[in-house]
Design a protein around this motif. Structure first.
Motif, PDB file in Angstrom:
ATOM      1  N   LEU A 106     -17.702 104.145 -66.490  1.00 57.30           N
ATOM      2  CA  LEU A 106     -18.255 105.034 -67.368  1.00 57.30           C
ATOM      3  C   LEU A 106     -17.298 104.813 -68.910  1.00 57.30           C
ATOM      4  O   LEU A 106     -16.172 104.830 -68.866  1.00 57.30           O
ATOM      5  N   ALA A 107     -18.148 105.238 -70.070  1.00 59.64           N
ATOM      6  CA  ALA A 107     -17.391 105.551 -71.215  1.00 59.64           C
ATOM      7  C   ALA A 107     -16.763 106.951 -71.145  1.00 59.64           C
ATOM      8  O   ALA A 107     -16.990 107.880 -70.551  1.00 59.64           O
ATOM      9  N   GLN A 108     -15.580 106.773 -71.699  1.00 57.05           N
ATOM     10  CA  GLN A 108     -14.533 107.914 -71.857  1.00 57.05           C
ATOM     11  C   GLN A 108     -13.999 108.185 -73.133  1.00 57.05           C
ATOM     12  O   GLN A 108     -13.838 107.499 -73.945  1.00 57.05           O
ATOM     13  N   SER A 109     -13.352 109.288 -73.444  1.00 59.12           N
ATOM     14  CA  SER A 109     -12.852 109.572 -74.686  1.00 59.12           C
ATOM     15  C   SER A 109     -11.360 109.985 -74.280  1.00 59.12           C
ATOM     16  O   SER A 109     -11.008 110.071 -73.366  1.00 59.12           O
ATOM     17  N   THR A 110     -10.646 109.891 -75.390  1.00 59.89           N
ATOM     18  CA  THR A 110      -9.257 109.907 -75.286  1.00 59.89           C
ATOM     19  C   THR A 110      -8.900 111.438 -74.860  1.00 59.89           C
ATOM     20  O   THR A 110      -9.456 112.368 -75.432  1.00 59.89           O
ATOM     21  N   LYS A 111      -7.746 111.577 -74.249  1.00 61.71           N
ATOM     22  CA  LYS A 111      -6.931 112.804 -73.739  1.00 61.71           C
ATOM     23  C   LYS A 111      -5.830 112.586 -74.109  1.00 61.71           C
ATOM     24  O   LYS A 111      -5.041 111.733 -73.557  1.00 61.71           O
ATOM     25  N   LEU A 112      -4.900 113.691 -74.919  1.00 59.94           N
ATOM     26  CA  LEU A 112      -3.612 113.314 -75.316  1.00 59.94           C
ATOM     27  C   LEU A 112      -2.961 114.839 -74.678  1.00 59.94           C
ATOM     28  O   LEU A 112      -3.610 115.929 -74.938  1.00 59.94           O
ATOM     29  N   VAL A 113      -1.806 114.949 -74.097  1.00 63.04           N
ATOM     30  CA  VAL A 113      -1.134 116.421 -73.613  1.00 63.04           C
ATOM     31  C   VAL A 113       0.309 116.168 -73.921  1.00 63.04           C
ATOM     32  O   VAL A 113       0.998 115.180 -73.985  1.00 63.04           O
ATOM     33  N   THR A 185     -16.938 109.453 -76.935  1.00 62.40           N
ATOM     34  CA  THR A 185     -16.229 108.426 -76.107  1.00 62.40           C
ATOM     35  C   THR A 185     -16.238 106.927 -76.929  1.00 62.40           C
ATOM     36  O   THR A 185     -16.837 106.914 -77.969  1.00 62.40           O
ATOM     37  N   GLY A 186     -15.603 106.013 -76.025  1.00 58.98           N
ATOM     38  CA  GLY A 186     -15.829 104.719 -76.691  1.00 58.98           C
ATOM     39  C   GLY A 186     -14.406 104.199 -77.176  1.00 58.98           C
ATOM     40  O   GLY A 186     -13.828 104.976 -78.061  1.00 58.98           O
ATOM     41  N   ALA A 187     -14.282 103.086 -77.148  1.00 57.82           N
ATOM     42  CA  ALA A 187     -12.905 102.420 -77.421  1.00 57.82           C
ATOM     43  C   ALA A 187     -12.625 102.788 -78.932  1.00 57.82           C
ATOM     44  O   ALA A 187     -11.399 102.898 -79.549  1.00 57.82           O
ATOM     45  N   SER A 188     -13.773 102.403 -79.861  1.00 51.59           N
ATOM     46  CA  SER A 188     -13.697 102.766 -81.142  1.00 51.59           C
ATOM     47  C   SER A 188     -13.124 104.199 -81.863  1.00 51.59           C
ATOM     48  O   SER A 188     -13.019 104.384 -82.907  1.00 51.59           O
ATOM     49  N   GLN A 189     -13.279 105.176 -80.755  1.00 53.01           N
ATOM     50  CA  GLN A 189     -13.021 106.489 -81.257  1.00 53.01           C
ATOM     51  C   GLN A 189     -11.769 107.073 -80.500  1.00 53.01           C
ATOM     52  O   GLN A 189     -11.569 108.116 -80.345  1.00 53.01           O
ATOM     53  N   ALA A 190     -10.698 106.135 -80.373  1.00 49.25           N
ATOM     54  CA  ALA A 190      -9.517 106.393 -79.720  1.00 49.25           C
ATOM     55  C   ALA A 190      -8.902 107.498 -80.690  1.00 49.25           C
ATOM     56  O   ALA A 190      -8.802 107.448 -82.153  1.00 49.25           O
ATOM     57  N   VAL A 191      -8.047 108.410 -80.156  1.00 47.34           N
ATOM     58  CA  VAL A 191      -7.358 109.265 -80.906  1.00 47.34           C
ATOM     59  C   VAL A 191      -5.837 109.184 -80.697  1.00 47.34           C
ATOM     60  O   VAL A 191      -5.333 108.855 -79.600  1.00 47.34           O
ATOM     61  N   SER A 192      -4.923 109.231 -81.709  1.00 44.36           N
ATOM     62  CA  SER A 192      -3.729 109.090 -81.558  1.00 44.36           C
ATOM     63  C   SER A 192      -2.833 110.137 -82.678  1.00 44.36           C
ATOM     64  O   SER A 192      -3.632 110.712 -83.592  1.00 44.36           O
ATOM     65  N   VAL A 193      -1.598 110.565 -82.306  1.00 45.89           N
ATOM     66  CA  VAL A 193      -1.094 111.683 -83.042  1.00 45.89           C
ATOM     67  C   VAL A 193       0.503 111.052 -83.550  1.00 45.89           C
ATOM     68  O   VAL A 193       1.038 110.532 -82.803  1.00 45.89           O
ATOM     69  N   SER A 194       0.784 111.419 -84.504  1.00 45.73           N
ATOM     70  CA  SER A 194       2.173 111.200 -85.033  1.00 45.73           C
ATOM     71  C   SER A 194       2.533 112.297 -85.890  1.00 45.73           C
ATOM     72  O   SER A 194       1.951 112.987 -86.668  1.00 45.73           O
ATOM     73  N   SER A 195       3.745 112.822 -85.178  1.00 46.41           N
ATOM     74  CA  SER A 195       4.489 114.210 -85.783  1.00 46.41           C
ATOM     75  C   SER A 195       5.800 114.384 -85.164  1.00 46.41           C
ATOM     76  O   SER A 195       6.162 114.222 -84.136  1.00 46.41           O
ATOM     77  N   PRO A 196       6.847 114.695 -86.083  1.00 48.93           N
ATOM     78  CA  PRO A 196       8.110 115.218 -85.660  1.00 48.93           C
ATOM     79  C   PRO A 196       8.178 116.470 -84.965  1.00 48.93           C
ATOM     80  O   PRO A 196       8.985 116.748 -84.232  1.00 48.93           O
ATOM     81  N   SER A 199       5.332 116.004 -79.319  1.00 49.54           N
ATOM     82  CA  SER A 199       5.050 114.635 -78.669  1.00 49.54           C
ATOM     83  C   SER A 199       3.952 114.648 -77.774  1.00 49.54           C
ATOM     84  O   SER A 199       4.000 115.618 -76.931  1.00 49.54           O
ATOM     85  N   LEU A 200       2.872 113.813 -77.808  1.00 52.23           N
ATOM     86  CA  LEU A 200       2.015 113.971 -76.889  1.00 52.23           C
ATOM     87  C   LEU A 200       1.758 112.406 -76.112  1.00 52.23           C
ATOM     88  O   LEU A 200       2.058 111.556 -76.562  1.00 52.23           O
ATOM     89  N   SER A 201       1.640 112.556 -74.949  1.00 49.03           N
ATOM     90  CA  SER A 201       1.162 111.535 -74.034  1.00 49.03           C
ATOM     91  C   SER A 201      -0.227 111.439 -73.655  1.00 49.03           C
ATOM     92  O   SER A 201      -0.669 112.271 -73.453  1.00 49.03           O
ATOM     93  N   GLN A 202      -0.650 110.173 -73.487  1.00 51.27           N
ATOM     94  CA  GLN A 202      -1.903 109.808 -72.928  1.00 51.27           C
ATOM     95  C   GLN A 202      -2.307 110.053 -71.874  1.00 51.27           C
ATOM     96  O   GLN A 202      -1.692 109.507 -70.841  1.00 51.27           O
ATOM     97  N   THR A 203      -3.173 110.851 -71.255  1.00 51.52           N
ATOM     98  CA  THR A 203      -3.676 111.023 -70.182  1.00 51.52           C
ATOM     99  C   THR A 203      -5.243 110.345 -69.713  1.00 51.52           C
ATOM    100  O   THR A 203      -5.413 109.781 -68.429  1.00 51.52           O
ATOM    101  N   GLN A 204      -5.595 110.037 -70.690  1.00 54.03           N
ATOM    102  CA  GLN A 204      -7.008 109.419 -70.689  1.00 54.03           C
ATOM    103  C   GLN A 204      -7.257 108.516 -71.730  1.00 54.03           C
ATOM    104  O   GLN A 204      -7.234 108.892 -72.746  1.00 54.03           O
ATOM    105  N   ALA A 205      -7.497 107.188 -71.565  1.00 52.77           N
ATOM    106  CA  ALA A 205      -7.709 106.443 -72.701  1.00 52.77           C
ATOM    107  C   ALA A 205      -9.346 106.396 -73.213  1.00 52.77           C
ATOM    108  O   ALA A 205     -10.048 106.562 -72.229  1.00 52.77           O
TER     109      ALA A 205
END
Length: 443
Positions: A106-113, A185-196, A199-205
Motif C-alpha cells: 500500500l502507499a504510505q506517508s512519511t512518519k518521523l518521531v 502518501t507516495g514517494a514524491s511526498q517524503a518529509v524530512s527535517v533539518s534543525s539544531p 532530531s527526528l528519526s523515520q519510523t515509516q517511509a
C-alpha cells in the motif's frame, strides 16, 4: 385595508354614518378589487404552471445525463473476489473481462518521531526548524520565549506555508515525543527535517502503492489507482503479496434496462404534464392554465421530434428496435423483454444510441438546455409574470391608500350632514315649543 375608527355615539341625528360610509367605500372598492384579484390569481396560476413545466423538464434532463456518453447502459458491473484486498469502480465504456489483481504493498506517508522528552513544556531553545515535503519546504522559527516542544508542534501546524505535514505529541511511558506525519502518501511526498533544536528519526517511509494487474507492475502515489485498466479505478484496502484476486467486469443488463426505462418514464411525465397544462375540454368549454401557450406547445413538439427520429448506434437506430413504441397519445411504451434482449445482444450499440453525440439522451439534454436558458421562453415568461405580480401588488397598495382617502372624505361629509341635521332638529323643536306657547297665550 386599514380603516379609521368612527364613533357612532358622536352622531345625534340618528343618521347611521358608520354603515353608510362602509357601504359606499365597499361599493367603490368592489370593481377594482375584483379586477386586481382576478389578474393576480391568473398570473400566480400561470407562474406556478411554468414552474411545474420547468421542473418536469429538469427531471428529464437529469435522467438523460445519466445516459450521455454511454452512462448507465455502458457502465459494467464490477465484482472483486477479494474485497478485503481491493474494490473497484468502472466508468462508462470500460472493457468487460476478468483480470488478476495482486496488492503487493500500500502507499504510505512519511512518519518521523523525536526522542522522548520530559513533557510538552520541555524547552528546545531558539532557532530554526527546516521542513521539506516533497519538492516544497518551509521554515519554523522559535524565539527566545515560546520555544517548548508543544510550541514547536503548534508552530508547524499553524504555519500558513505548510505544504502538507501534521505535528502531534505522543505521550508514552518514556516521555513525550513529537510525531510528524505527511498528509499525502507516495514517494514524491517524503518529509524530512533539518534543525539544531531537535532530531527526528523515520519510523515509516513515504512509498508508492505497488499492485500487479495480470502480472504487470503498476505503481501509484495513492491507494486509489487509476489508469491500470481503462475506465477502472482500483481502491486498495490491504496488501497481501503473493495473493491474487479476480476483478470481473460484466455487462449489467438489469441496470442498463432500468436506465433506459427511467428515461422513458421521465419523458412521458413531461408530455403528460404539458398535456394537462394545455388541454381544452370542448364539452365544458374549459381551458387549462397554459391552453394555447406557444412555449409549452413548442417544447412538446421538439421532444416528440427527437424521440420520433433516429439515433446512430450501430446495429440499432430506432426505438422500435428496442421494443419502445409511441402510442396514440404520444407517450412511449416499453416492451421490457425485447429491451432486455437487445441490451444483452449489443449493449455498446444501445449505449451509443442514447449517449452518443447524436444519441437520444444527448439531444434531449441539449434541447432542454436551450429551453431553460436565460431569456428563453420559460425564463422570459417567468420574468414577465413576476413583474406582473409586482405591479398588481403596487396597484393593490395604491387602491388601499385611495380607499382610505375616500373613507375619510365620506366620513367628513356625513359628519357635516349629521351636524346640520342636528341643528335643524334643534331649531324645529324650538319653533314648535314657541308656537305651542303662543297658542296657549291666545287661548
Amino acid at each position: 385595508m386599514a380603516t379609521s375608527s368612527i364613533n357612532a355615539s358622536s352622531f345625534s341625528s340618528g343618521l347611521d354614518v358608520v354603515s353608510l360610509v362602509s357601504q359606499l367605500v365597499a361599493a367603490e372598492r368592489a370593481a377594482p378589487d375584483a379586477r386586481l384579484n382576478a389578474a393576480q390569481s391568473k398570473a400566480q396560476t400561470r407562474l406556478s404552471a411554468m414552474g411545474v413545466l420547468k421542473s418536469a423538464l429538469s427531471n428529464l434532463q437529469t435522467t438523460a445525463k445519466t445516459l450521455v456518453g454511454g452512462g448507465a447502459v455502458a457502465t459494467p458491473a464490477v465484482k472483486s473476489s477479494r474485497e478485503d484486498l481491493f474494490t473497484a469502480t468502472a466508468a462508462a465504456g470500460a472493457a468487460r473481462g476478468s483480470f488478476a489483481v495482486e496488492v503487493v504493498s500500500l502507499a504510505q506517508s512519511t512518519k518521523l518521531v523525536s526522542a522522548p522528552m520530559a513533557s510538552a513544556d520541555t524547552i528546545l531553545g531558539a532557532g530554526d526548524v527546516d521542513i521539506t515535503v516533497g519538492s516544497e519546504s518551509f521554515k519554523v522559527t522559535l524565539g527566545s520565549t515560546g520555544n517548548s516542544l508543544g510550541a514547536l508542534r503548534d508552530a508547524i501546524n499553524n504555519a500558513t506555508d505548510n505544504p502538507g505535514v501534521t505535528a502531534s505529541l505522543v505521550t508514552e511511558s518514556g516521555g513525550v515525543r513529537l510525531l510528524l506525519t505527511g498528509n499525502q502518501t507516495g514517494a514524491s511526498q517524503a518529509v524530512s527535517v533539518s534543525s539544531p533544536l531537535i532530531s527526528l528519526s523515520q519510523t515509516q517511509a513515504a512509498v508508492d502503492a505497488h499492485v500487479k494487474v495480470e502480472g504487470f507492475d503498476v505503481y501509484s502515489a495513492s491507494n486509489t489507482v487509476t489508469g491500470a485498466l481503462d475506465g477502472v479505478t482500483l481502491n486498495l484496502v490491504k496488501a497481501e503479496p503473493g495473493t491474487t484476486g479476480t476483478l470481473a467486469l460484466t455487462t449489467d443488463n438489469s441496470a442498463a434496462s432500468k436506465a433506459v426505462q427511467d428515461f422513458v418514464t421521465k419523458y412521458n411525465q413531461v408530455l403528460t404534464t404539458i398535456n394537462n397544462l394545455t388541454k381544452y375540454d370542448p364539452a365544458t368549454k374549459t381551458a387549462s392554465t397554459l391552453t394555447g401557450d406557444s412555449t409549452a406547445r413548442q417544447a412538446a413538439n421538439e421532444l416528440r421530434a427527437i424521440m420520433g427520429g433516429s439515433a446512430p448506434g450501430g446495429s440499432v437506430s430506432y426505438l422500435s428496435q428496442l421494443g419502445i413504441k409511441t402510442g396514440s397519445d404520444g407517450l412511449l411504451t416499453v416492451d421490457s423483454a425485447k429491451l432486455g434482449e437487445a441490451i444483452a445482444k449489443d449493449a455498446s450499440s444501445i449505449a451509443r444510441m442514447f449517449g452518443g453525440e447524436d444519441g437520444y439522451a444527448s439531444k434531449i439534454s441539449k434541447n432542454i438546455d436551450a429551453m431553460l436558458a436565460e431569456g428563453a421562453g420559460i425564463d422570459a415568461q417567468t420574468d414577465t409574470l413576476q413583474a406582473r405580480l409586482k405591479d398588481i401588488s403596487s396597484q393593490k397598495d395604491a387602491l388601499d391608500r385611495r380607499m382610505t382617502q375616500v373613507q375619510a372624505r365620506y366620513t367628513a361629509q356625513f359628519t357635516a350632514l349629521d351636524t346640520l341635521m342636528t341643528r335643524m332638529s334643534t331649531t324645529s323643536n324650538y319653533l314648535t315649543q314657541q308656537l305651542a306657547a303662543l297658542a296657549a297665550n291666545n287661548s
